[in-house]
Write an enzyme that holds these catalytic residues in place. Structure first.
Site, PDB file in Angstrom:
ATOM      1  N   VAL A   1       0.836  -1.199  -0.168  1.00 48.17           N
ATOM      2  CA  VAL A   1       0.027  -0.070  -0.064  1.00 48.17           C
ATOM      3  C   VAL A   1       0.818   1.264  -0.052  1.00 48.17           C
ATOM      4  CG1 VAL A   1      -1.877   1.251   1.176  1.00 48.17           C
ATOM      5  CG2 VAL A   1      -1.520  -1.379   1.354  1.00 48.17           C
ATOM      6  N   CYS A   2       0.636   2.277  -0.954  1.00 51.61           N
ATOM      7  CA  CYS A   2       1.423   3.290  -0.820  1.00 51.61           C
ATOM      8  C   CYS A   2       1.194   4.208   0.296  1.00 51.61           C
ATOM      9  CB  CYS A   2       0.922   4.175  -2.263  1.00 51.61           C
ATOM     10  SG  CYS A   2       1.916   5.821  -2.058  1.00 51.61           S
ATOM     11  N   ILE A   3       2.415   4.261   0.922  1.00 51.67           N
ATOM     12  CA  ILE A   3       2.424   5.056   2.237  1.00 51.67           C
ATOM     13  C   ILE A   3       1.843   6.419   2.031  1.00 51.67           C
ATOM     14  CG2 ILE A   3       4.674   5.773   2.457  1.00 51.67           C
ATOM     15  CD1 ILE A   3       4.822   4.854   5.380  1.00 51.67           C
TER      16      ILE A   3
END
Lengths: 96, 127, 131
Positions: free
Chosen positions: C78-80
């Site tokens: 998941v893109c932080i």
């Protein structure tokens, strides 16, 4: 040969024009989700010239009750066929 | 990673930006992906398509709530060695703009060149 | 056998993107390919919402992704940056930002966008599902 994937209906979205503009002469177009509306009736006319290279996701046609209305020249593929199309193409480009 | 097809524009990553600033986060998040790829040493080409061309209109400001917009990010592209900026000629015409009037130096490409671009890059991401 | 990656940018239950991506992921694995990762970006990060509680007669997408990870060892990345903005924090990020509770848990992992680039260039195919 690239596989372009379109999930928007040509009835409400102009995105199909972007997909068509980006397609090379051998590229294929797969209609999924609301994109399958493009396989039906007069909307199918938006994709004239793609005979043999135009595909539609069978499950999305069936879920929408559109399968009986699907233009005969559209190649219907299930999800396994979708995977096969991605195998056969060098890469995929999604239009949404 | 370079492929030598000799079609002018090639690279590792083609990022297609199809949305303008402020209205959605597509443009910002697409640019972020491009910047990260460039920071990792990848060769990145940006293609501004359709509405995305408005990202390059000069004179942009932050939004009324202080939303940052994307023009400051665009100004950093050169620092990241992203210097291949392409704009869809037809979309430019919609806005009544010429490539020379954009905030950054960009090359106008015809729709017929778009399919070539997709095949001369290893990876295509659309935003 | 080919190496695949999936990029999902649609929120669950808002568009069909997550359903399509999950079904495609299962079909890729069933065909004997190696799915090297699913990357969640843009509104796709909402697929990692641990607190999602859909009605029982609807597919549970968050659990669906977790099952995919369990069955096939697929990393769920998941893109932080996209996640933090949208209130999706794992335990570590919640502590770092002084928030009570957390909204992301394993097998989802918060990671940088560099992972997307790496996945996309390392795999034979990357398929994007947008809203």
């Amino acid at each position: 040969m690239l596989l372009h994937i379109l999930n928007r209906s040509p009835a409400t979205s102009e995105v199909f024009r972007q997909a068509l503009a980006a397609m090379g002469p051998d590229d294929r177009l797969l209609l999924i989700e609301d994109g399958v509306q493009g396989a039906v009736g007069a909307l199918f006319g938006r994709f004239s010239g793609l005979e043999g290279r135009l595909y539609a996701q069978e499950e999305d046609l069936v879920a929408r009750g559109l399968a009986p209305l699907c233009a005969p020249s559209v190649v219907r593929v299930d999800v396994e066929g979708f995977v096969t199309l991605t195998e056969e193409a060098q890469k995929t480009v999604s239009w949404f | 990673m370079a492929n030598a097809k000799g079609q002018g524009f090639e690279g590792d990553l083609l990022v297609v930006l199809r949305h303008g600033p402020h209205g959605t986060s597509w443009l910002r998040e697409g640019l972020d992906a491009a910047l990260v790829a460039a920071a990792f040493g990848r060769r990145v080409t940006l293609l501004f398509m359709g509405e995305g061309v408005t990202a390059l209109v000069p004179g942009q400001k932050s939004g009324p709530l202080g939303q940052k917009g994307t023009s400051p990010t665009l100004e950093m592209l050169e620092m990241y060695d992203i210097d291949t900026l392409l704009v869809e000629a037809e979309a430019l015409a919609w806005l009544g703009l010429r490539a020379e009037e954009l905030m950054l130096s960009a090359t106008a490409v015809e729709a017929t060149e778009l399919s070539m671009l997709a095949s001369t890059h290893s990876l295509v991401l659309t935003f | 056998m080919m190496r695949y990656a999936i990029l999902l940018m649609g929120a669950p239950y808002s568009s069909q993107a997550a359903h399509s991506a999950l079904r495609f992921a299962r079909a890729v694995a069933a065909r004997g390919h190696r799915l090297e990762g699913v990357f969640f970006y843009h509104d796709g990060v909402h697929n990692a919402a641990r607190l999602a509680a859909p009605p029982q007669d609807e597919p549970h997408l968050v659990d669906g992704w977790a099952a995919l990870a369990a069955d096939h060892g697929v990393p769920l990345q998941v893109c932080i940056a996209a996640a933090l903005r949208r209130g999706l924090l794992d335990e570590r990020e919640a502590a770092r930002h002084g928030k009570q509770g957390h909204s992301v848990e394993p097998p989802f992992e918060l990671t940088g966008l560099g992972q997307l680039v790496d996945l996309g260039l390392r795999c034979d195919r990357l398929v994007t599902f947008g809203p």
